[in-house]
Design a protein around this motif. Structure first.
Motif, mmCIF file in Angstrom:
data_model
loop_
_atom_site.group_PDB
_atom_site.id
_atom_site.type_symbol
_atom_site.label_atom_id
_atom_site.label_comp_id
_atom_site.label_asym_id
_atom_site.label_seq_id
_atom_site.Cartn_x
_atom_site.Cartn_y
_atom_site.Cartn_z
ATOM 1 N N MET A 1 -93.649 25.206 -59.709
ATOM 2 C CA MET A 1 -94.187 24.421 -58.592
ATOM 3 C C MET A 1 -93.103 23.641 -57.847
ATOM 4 O O MET A 1 -93.408 22.858 -56.945
ATOM 5 N N GLY A 2 -91.846 23.865 -58.194
ATOM 6 C CA GLY A 2 -90.770 23.114 -57.550
ATOM 7 C C GLY A 2 -90.099 23.850 -56.407
ATOM 8 O O GLY A 2 -89.210 23.296 -55.748
ATOM 9 N N TYR A 3 -90.495 25.076 -56.172
ATOM 10 C CA TYR A 3 -89.871 25.874 -55.118
ATOM 11 C C TYR A 3 -90.969 26.540 -54.282
ATOM 12 O O TYR A 3 -92.133 26.600 -54.687
ATOM 13 N N GLY A 4 -90.571 27.056 -53.142
ATOM 14 C CA GLY A 4 -91.530 27.784 -52.314
ATOM 15 C C GLY A 4 -91.535 27.323 -50.873
ATOM 16 O O GLY A 4 -90.593 26.700 -50.383
ATOM 17 N N CYS A 5 -92.628 27.610 -50.195
ATOM 18 C CA CYS A 5 -92.766 27.307 -48.774
ATOM 19 C C CYS A 5 -94.150 26.731 -48.524
ATOM 20 O O CYS A 5 -94.889 26.441 -49.457
ATOM 21 N N LYS A 6 -94.520 26.593 -47.259
ATOM 22 C CA LYS A 6 -95.834 26.032 -46.931
ATOM 23 C C LYS A 6 -96.969 26.976 -47.298
ATOM 24 O O LYS A 6 -98.124 26.549 -47.393
ATOM 25 N N HIS A 7 -96.652 28.228 -47.539
ATOM 26 C CA HIS A 7 -97.695 29.200 -47.876
ATOM 27 C C HIS A 7 -97.915 29.326 -49.382
ATOM 28 O O HIS A 7 -99.051 29.401 -49.836
ATOM 29 N N TYR A 8 -96.817 29.368 -50.153
ATOM 30 C CA TYR A 8 -96.904 29.592 -51.595
ATOM 31 C C TYR A 8 -95.856 28.765 -52.337
ATOM 32 O O TYR A 8 -94.761 28.539 -51.827
ATOM 33 N N ARG A 9 -96.224 28.338 -53.560
ATOM 34 C CA ARG A 9 -95.238 27.777 -54.489
ATOM 35 C C ARG A 9 -94.779 28.928 -55.376
ATOM 36 O O ARG A 9 -95.589 29.554 -56.061
ATOM 37 N N ARG A 10 -93.491 29.224 -55.341
ATOM 38 C CA ARG A 10 -92.945 30.350 -56.110
ATOM 39 C C ARG A 10 -91.449 30.127 -56.327
ATOM 40 O O ARG A 10 -90.820 29.370 -55.584
ATOM 41 N N ARG A 11 -90.904 30.815 -57.315
ATOM 42 C CA ARG A 11 -89.495 30.625 -57.648
ATOM 43 C C ARG A 11 -88.632 31.818 -57.234
ATOM 44 O O ARG A 11 -87.684 32.192 -57.909
ATOM 45 N N CYS A 12 -88.972 32.407 -56.128
ATOM 46 C CA CYS A 12 -88.136 33.470 -55.587
ATOM 47 C C CYS A 12 -88.357 33.592 -54.090
ATOM 48 O O CYS A 12 -89.353 33.127 -53.549
ATOM 49 N N ARG A 13 -87.401 34.230 -53.447
ATOM 50 C CA ARG A 13 -87.504 34.604 -52.050
ATOM 51 C C ARG A 13 -87.448 36.126 -51.973
ATOM 52 O O ARG A 13 -87.083 36.783 -52.946
ATOM 53 N N ILE A 14 -87.828 36.656 -50.839
ATOM 54 C CA ILE A 14 -87.861 38.112 -50.703
ATOM 55 C C ILE A 14 -86.869 38.566 -49.644
ATOM 56 O O ILE A 14 -86.603 37.853 -48.685
#
Length: 269
Positions: A16-29
């Motif tokens: 829950m410490g990473y992500g964007c306004k859409h999703y909390r996630r620990r990766c980028r694509i």
């Protein structure tokens, strides 16, 4: 980057410490279409929709994502649930089909094989309607009018594509769909007909009764008192000839005032 601690601690590190306004996630694509890195598919689509050249605008196909970048250790790698370098879950929820990650599992994410995408709300609370072509709340099972592929079109108010929209959707009495917020805005503005088929979107019996009372209290001038018109009922599709009134024309079949005047039918000689 190798983390100390138990395997379970490593898996949950940074949740829950990473992500964007859409999703909390620990990766980028990494978007395969333009080779750029974004926090999620929606971030990519929003950025691309702002491109000045219309031919540069495009959407990312979720199934095409092949590479992700761990937000904890910044390692780029093939799509997987757990980071191959630091050992964290890149998302508590992970769908290998949709290449989808999300740490906020309270949403109740689940993958629908018939829809071909992930949805939220808990699998037990939804069923897939084969004819409508989408997942609906179980409260609508055997309790809605089916319209073929009713979710695979744009909202008739804001024109956002409904099938994979992040916003709540309302299924109207007629079976057509729109965003719930657009539906409530429509009602707030005293618009009670479906923008697609013109049928009433709610029980209008009380409103029809008030119109009955208004018509009874409003006498038409002598020259219009016996005037008749042909009408088409938007609710039951019946056509009939009725007395004209300035307030409205009532369908003889279903007693709806959701009608419109039409040209008289041409009968065979």
């Amino acid at each position: 980057m190798l983390m100390e601690g138990s395997p379970s601690d490593r898996l949950t590190f940074g949740k829950m410490g990473y992500g964007c306004k859409h999703y909390r996630r620990r990766c980028r694509i990494r978007a395969p279409c333009c080779n750029e890195v974004y926090d999620c598919r929606h971030c990519h689509n929003e950025a691309m929709s702002m491109q000045r050249k219309i031919f540069d605008r495009h959407d990312l196909v979720r199934y095409d994502v092949k590479q992700v970048i761990c937000s904890v250790c910044d390692t780029e790698q093939p799509v997987a649930h757990v980071c191959l370098n630091c050992g964290v879950n890149m998302g508590e929820y992970f769908c290998e089909i949709c290449k989808f990650y999300d740490d906020d599992i309270e949403k109740g994410q689940f993958h629908c094989d018939d829809c071909g995408i992930c949805r939220i709300g808990g699998r037990e609370n939804f069923f897939h309607c084969k004819k409508c072509g989408s997942c609906y709340s179980t409260s609508l099972r055997d309790n809605h009018l089916c319209v073929e592929d009713s979710m695979r079109h744009h909202c008739p108010i804001c024109y956002e594509y409904l099938f994979d929209s992040l916003k709540d959707v309302t299924v109207m009495k007629c079976g057509h769909t729109m965003h719930s917020e657009c539906y409530h805005e429509l009602v707030k503005r005293d618009r009670f007909c479906c923008p697609i088929c013109s049928k009433s979107i709610m029980d209008m019996s009380r409103a029809w009764k008030r119109i009955d009372e208004e018509i009874e209290a409003t006498m038409m001038p002598e020259e219009y008192r016996h005037k008749k018109v042909w009408i088409l009922c938007n609710d039951c599709n019946d056509t009939t000839e009725v007395f004209f009134h300035i307030i409205g024309q009532k369908c003889r079949h279903c007693e709806s005032y959701n009608t419109r005047t039409i040209a008289p039918p041409v009968f065979p000689q």
